[in-house]
Each structure stands twice: as C-alpha cells, then as structure tokens.
Motif scaffolding. Structure first.
Motif, PDB file in Angstrom:
ATOM      1  N   ILE A   1      46.300  41.603  53.324  1.00  0.00           N
ATOM      2  CA  ILE A   1      45.040  40.915  52.930  1.00  0.00           C
ATOM      3  C   ILE A   1      45.044  39.835  51.715  1.00  0.00           C
ATOM      4  O   ILE A   1      44.652  38.727  51.830  1.00  0.00           O
ATOM      5  CB  ILE A   1      43.945  41.877  52.702  1.00  0.00           C
ATOM      6  N   SER A   2      45.681  40.339  50.805  1.00  0.00           N
ATOM      7  CA  SER A   2      45.796  39.575  49.621  1.00  0.00           C
ATOM      8  C   SER A   2      46.513  38.256  49.716  1.00  0.00           C
ATOM      9  O   SER A   2      46.445  37.267  49.326  1.00  0.00           O
ATOM     10  CB  SER A   2      46.388  40.201  48.372  1.00  0.00           C
ATOM     11  N   ALA A   3      47.478  38.300  50.793  1.00  0.00           N
ATOM     12  CA  ALA A   3      48.498  37.279  50.879  1.00  0.00           C
ATOM     13  C   ALA A   3      47.611  36.024  51.416  1.00  0.00           C
ATOM     14  O   ALA A   3      47.967  35.009  51.366  1.00  0.00           O
ATOM     15  CB  ALA A   3      49.220  37.493  52.161  1.00  0.00           C
TER      16      ALA A   3
ATOM     17  N   TYR B   1      51.485  33.306  40.776  1.00  0.00           N
ATOM     18  CA  TYR B   1      50.120  32.981  39.453  1.00  0.00           C
ATOM     19  C   TYR B   1      50.362  34.116  38.528  1.00  0.00           C
ATOM     20  O   TYR B   1      50.229  34.091  37.598  1.00  0.00           O
ATOM     21  CB  TYR B   1      49.170  32.839  40.363  1.00  0.00           C
ATOM     22  N   GLN B   2      50.297  35.392  39.114  1.00  0.00           N
ATOM     23  CA  GLN B   2      50.386  36.599  38.503  1.00  0.00           C
ATOM     24  C   GLN B   2      51.678  36.753  37.863  1.00  0.00           C
ATOM     25  O   GLN B   2      51.443  37.439  36.570  1.00  0.00           O
ATOM     26  CB  GLN B   2      50.044  37.865  39.446  1.00  0.00           C
ATOM     27  N   ARG B   3      52.778  36.360  38.128  1.00  0.00           N
ATOM     28  CA  ARG B   3      54.009  36.298  37.537  1.00  0.00           C
ATOM     29  C   ARG B   3      53.998  35.894  36.453  1.00  0.00           C
ATOM     30  O   ARG B   3      54.538  35.978  35.269  1.00  0.00           O
ATOM     31  CB  ARG B   3      55.019  35.935  38.862  1.00  0.00           C
ATOM     32  N   ALA B   4      53.471  34.434  36.470  1.00  0.00           N
ATOM     33  CA  ALA B   4      53.339  33.782  35.269  1.00  0.00           C
ATOM     34  C   ALA B   4      52.516  34.221  34.248  1.00  0.00           C
ATOM     35  O   ALA B   4      52.954  34.318  32.928  1.00  0.00           O
ATOM     36  CB  ALA B   4      52.716  32.295  35.778  1.00  0.00           C
ATOM     37  N   LEU B   5      51.419  34.687  34.573  1.00  0.00           N
ATOM     38  CA  LEU B   5      50.431  35.502  33.483  1.00  0.00           C
ATOM     39  C   LEU B   5      51.295  36.748  32.953  1.00  0.00           C
ATOM     40  O   LEU B   5      51.162  36.880  31.608  1.00  0.00           O
ATOM     41  CB  LEU B   5      49.165  35.938  34.278  1.00  0.00           C
ATOM     42  N   SER B   6      52.201  37.559  33.814  1.00  0.00           N
ATOM     43  CA  SER B   6      52.793  38.615  33.192  1.00  0.00           C
ATOM     44  C   SER B   6      53.932  38.267  32.342  1.00  0.00           C
ATOM     45  O   SER B   6      54.315  38.792  31.404  1.00  0.00           O
ATOM     46  CB  SER B   6      53.251  39.353  34.320  1.00  0.00           C
TER      47      SER B   6
ATOM     48  N   HIS C   1      43.473  34.729  43.276  1.00  0.00           N
ATOM     49  CA  HIS C   1      44.606  35.705  43.034  1.00  0.00           C
ATOM     50  C   HIS C   1      44.293  36.912  42.377  1.00  0.00           C
ATOM     51  O   HIS C   1      45.198  37.898  42.084  1.00  0.00           O
ATOM     52  CB  HIS C   1      45.786  35.062  42.147  1.00  0.00           C
ATOM     53  N   GLY C   2      43.234  37.305  42.562  1.00  0.00           N
ATOM     54  CA  GLY C   2      42.523  38.346  42.036  1.00  0.00           C
ATOM     55  C   GLY C   2      43.029  39.682  42.670  1.00  0.00           C
ATOM     56  O   GLY C   2      43.280  40.774  42.068  1.00  0.00           O
ATOM     57  N   GLN C   3      43.324  39.588  43.857  1.00  0.00           N
ATOM     58  CA  GLN C   3      43.838  40.760  44.618  1.00  0.00           C
ATOM     59  C   GLN C   3      45.352  40.976  44.736  1.00  0.00           C
ATOM     60  O   GLN C   3      46.063  42.079  45.270  1.00  0.00           O
ATOM     61  CB  GLN C   3      43.240  40.653  46.234  1.00  0.00           C
ATOM     62  N   CYS C   4      46.108  39.959  44.134  1.00  0.00           N
ATOM     63  CA  CYS C   4      47.436  39.943  44.284  1.00  0.00           C
ATOM     64  C   CYS C   4      48.060  40.902  43.405  1.00  0.00           C
ATOM     65  O   CYS C   4      47.445  41.163  42.269  1.00  0.00           O
ATOM     66  CB  CYS C   4      48.022  38.588  43.843  1.00  0.00           C
ATOM     67  N   PRO C   5      49.201  41.493  43.712  1.00  0.00           N
ATOM     68  CA  PRO C   5      49.916  42.590  42.788  1.00  0.00           C
ATOM     69  C   PRO C   5      50.178  41.704  41.291  1.00  0.00           C
ATOM     70  O   PRO C   5      50.410  40.412  41.145  1.00  0.00           O
ATOM     71  CB  PRO C   5      50.978  42.798  43.695  1.00  0.00           C
ATOM     72  N   ILE C   6      50.213  42.760  40.465  1.00  0.00           N
ATOM     73  CA  ILE C   6      50.747  42.172  39.114  1.00  0.00           C
ATOM     74  C   ILE C   6      51.807  42.672  38.414  1.00  0.00           C
ATOM     75  O   ILE C   6      52.481  43.630  38.914  1.00  0.00           O
ATOM     76  CB  ILE C   6      49.432  42.854  38.106  1.00  0.00           C
TER      77      ILE C   6
END
Length: 310
Positions: free
Chosen positions: A204-206, A232-237, A219-224
């Motif tokens: 669903i997040s896809a 997006y979440q990969r860059a934040l991590s 990208h709030g529901q994407c895996p972290i």
C-alpha cells in the motif's frame, strides 16, 4: 527427474514414505493458438528448482494423418490396426495444462513417492482446479507466483486508463508511472516475505511512494532504514537531505486509481504471496525446450519426447 525427486525425500525427511512438497506448475506450447497440437506441462520443485515431472502432449500423429488419406481397403485397415499412435491428447490446446497437471499429480505418489500439496502457479487457475482434490477434498493449496501478481498491477491500471480518458496525459497515469509502481509493488512483496501485515503495509505504501512529489511528500508509510527500498527514507537514515525524484500524482488521479490498486493489496491475495517465490525456473525451462525443438519446425510427440530427461 527421479534423482530430483529423491533429493526432496532427503530434504524433507518423514516417518511416512510419502513426502509433501511444493511444485511450480506451468504449461507451454510450441506455438500460440488454441488449435495448436504440441505442448507440455512441467512441475519444478520450489525447494531445488529442479524438474520433478513433465508431461509432454501432442494431438498429432503423422501415421493417423496418412491413414486418413488412404483409400479404404483391407490393407489400410490392417495398417491402421498395427500402427502405434503418437498422439496422447485430444481436444483444444487450451485444455492441455489442466490435463497435463492432472496426469502429473495422479501419478506423483506411485512414480516419485511425493505428494504435491502446494501448487505454485499463475493467475490462470484451470490447472489448479483440476488437481486441488487429487489426494482428498481440497488437499492441494494454491500459491501465487509473485512475478505474475506483479504484472497484474500494470495490466489492471492500463485497463483502467483505457476506460477513463481523464487518466491520460502528462502528469497523470502515464506508462512510466505504471511501470514504476509495478516495480515497487514487486520490491515490496519480495522484501517482506513471511510477514502478512508488513507485506500489506508495504504494497500500500508503494502507491503513495510513487505518487509523492516535492509539493506533496507521501513517504510517511514507507519502511525506514539504511537498507529500505524507499530512497527518501533511506536518505534520512543516512543523514542526507532527501531529493524527491518524481513529479508524482495529483490527489484527483490518486483517488481514481486507488480502488483498482487496492484490489491487489487484499490479505486473501497477499497470503498466497508470502513465500516470495516465482515461476522464473519454469520460464527458463520452457526456453530450453523450444530452443532444442524450434517453434518454426513442426514435430510430433516422438520428437518432443526425446527431451523428456530435461
């Protein structure tokens, strides 16, 4: 093939002599068309990717064809009675997969000492319907090839687009967006094997991941995490500034495609995809078979049968 079956007996030791296992079943034809005469159905182990059984079928016999053109006489009738027919299937090519699957399942215990309790196949359930009660009522369970399920994303969205002119045009449901969403759907499934709730959340997040834009981040529901599939979440991590790559979709277009996409996010369907397996090995085998027996050359059962040990 007997050796491949023996490996499964060792891989799944049991007190009973009969071992339950999963196989990937797929049919292939020498040429396309419901009237074509040659085809085969192969069963590959999902544990070893080796062929455990194959049923080669043909509705063509050159001798029978020759006899049909001979004038009726005692000689022709004697010839017809003595000849060994090379045809082992009668009917439409469309039925070959179901018939071949049935033959493979019915002799699995006697020939291989195996019970094919788990059937891995594509969306076409004709083969599964013919074998689901082989060992008893609903004794065979159906699982989906995740590659075929992934392709349904593109097929359904393109069908929706063809019916709704408002989805066509720049910045809307383009082919590149459909391809990207289909790709991320597959990534989401493969990255969450064995976890139903996580799998459903990921697929669903896809949709929101692909619909995100600079003006409207989704990208709030994407895996972290540093190894997650969301850039997006990969860059934040990693402590970097995320860079939104795509223009995304408007809320209007997103709401129009959401019901269709969510049909492929149900727990009923995703439960059949938890294994994370595909029919790629079957496709490779099909390629090998028709490479050795070219599709441009018409042959009969005797010729195709020479490659039974494949």
């Amino acid at each position: 093939m007997q050796k491949a079956a023996s490996e499964l007996l060792v891989l799944h030791p049991t007190k009973n002599k009969i071992v339950e296992c999963g196989i990937s079943v797929d049919g292939t034809w020498q040429r396309r068309g419901y009237s074509y005469m040659n085809g085969c159905v192969a069963a590959l182990s999902v544990d070893t990717d080796k062929v455990v059984d194959i049923e080669i079928m043909s509705s063509y016999c050159p001798t029978c064809r020759k006899i049909s053109k001979m004038p009726r006489s005692i000689e022709s009738e004697t010839f017809a009675a003595d000849h060994v027919c090379h045809s082992n299937f009668q009917g439409s090519a469309l039925k070959m997969e179901a018939v071949g699957s049935t033959r493979i399942f019915q002799c699995s215990i006697v020939k291989r000492g195996l019970k094919y309790a788990h059937y891995y196949g594509d969306g076409d359930s004709k083969g599964f319907i013919s074998v689901k009660d082989t060992y008893g009522k609903d004794s065979v369970t159906k699982y989906e090839c995740i590659g075929h399920v992934q392709k349904r994303v593109g097929a359904k969205l393109r069908k929706l687009k063809s019916k709704n002119k408002n989805l066509s045009g720049k910045g809307k449901l383009t082919d590149s967006f459909i391809d990207r969403l289909q790709n991320y759907y597959g990534i989401a499934v493969r990255s969450t094997v064995g976890n139903l709730s996580g799998l459903q959340q990921n697929v669903i997040s896809a949709l929101f991941h692909c619909s995100s834009s600079v003006e409207k981040l989704m990208h709030g529901q994407c895996p972290i995490g540093k190894d997650c599939w969301c850039y997006y979440q990969r860059a934040l991590s990693c402590g970097k500034k995320p860079n939104e790559k795509y223009k995304g979709l408007s809320n209007e277009v997103l709401n129009m495609i959401k019901p269709t996409y969510l049909e492929l996010c149900t727990k009923e369907l995703l439960t059949k995809c938890l294994h994370g397996k595909t029919q790629n090995s079957n496709q490779c085998l099909n390629g090998v078979i028709w490479q050795r027996v070219p599709k441009e050359v018409f042959v009969c059962l005797k010729t195709i049968g020479c490659f039974d040990p494949i």
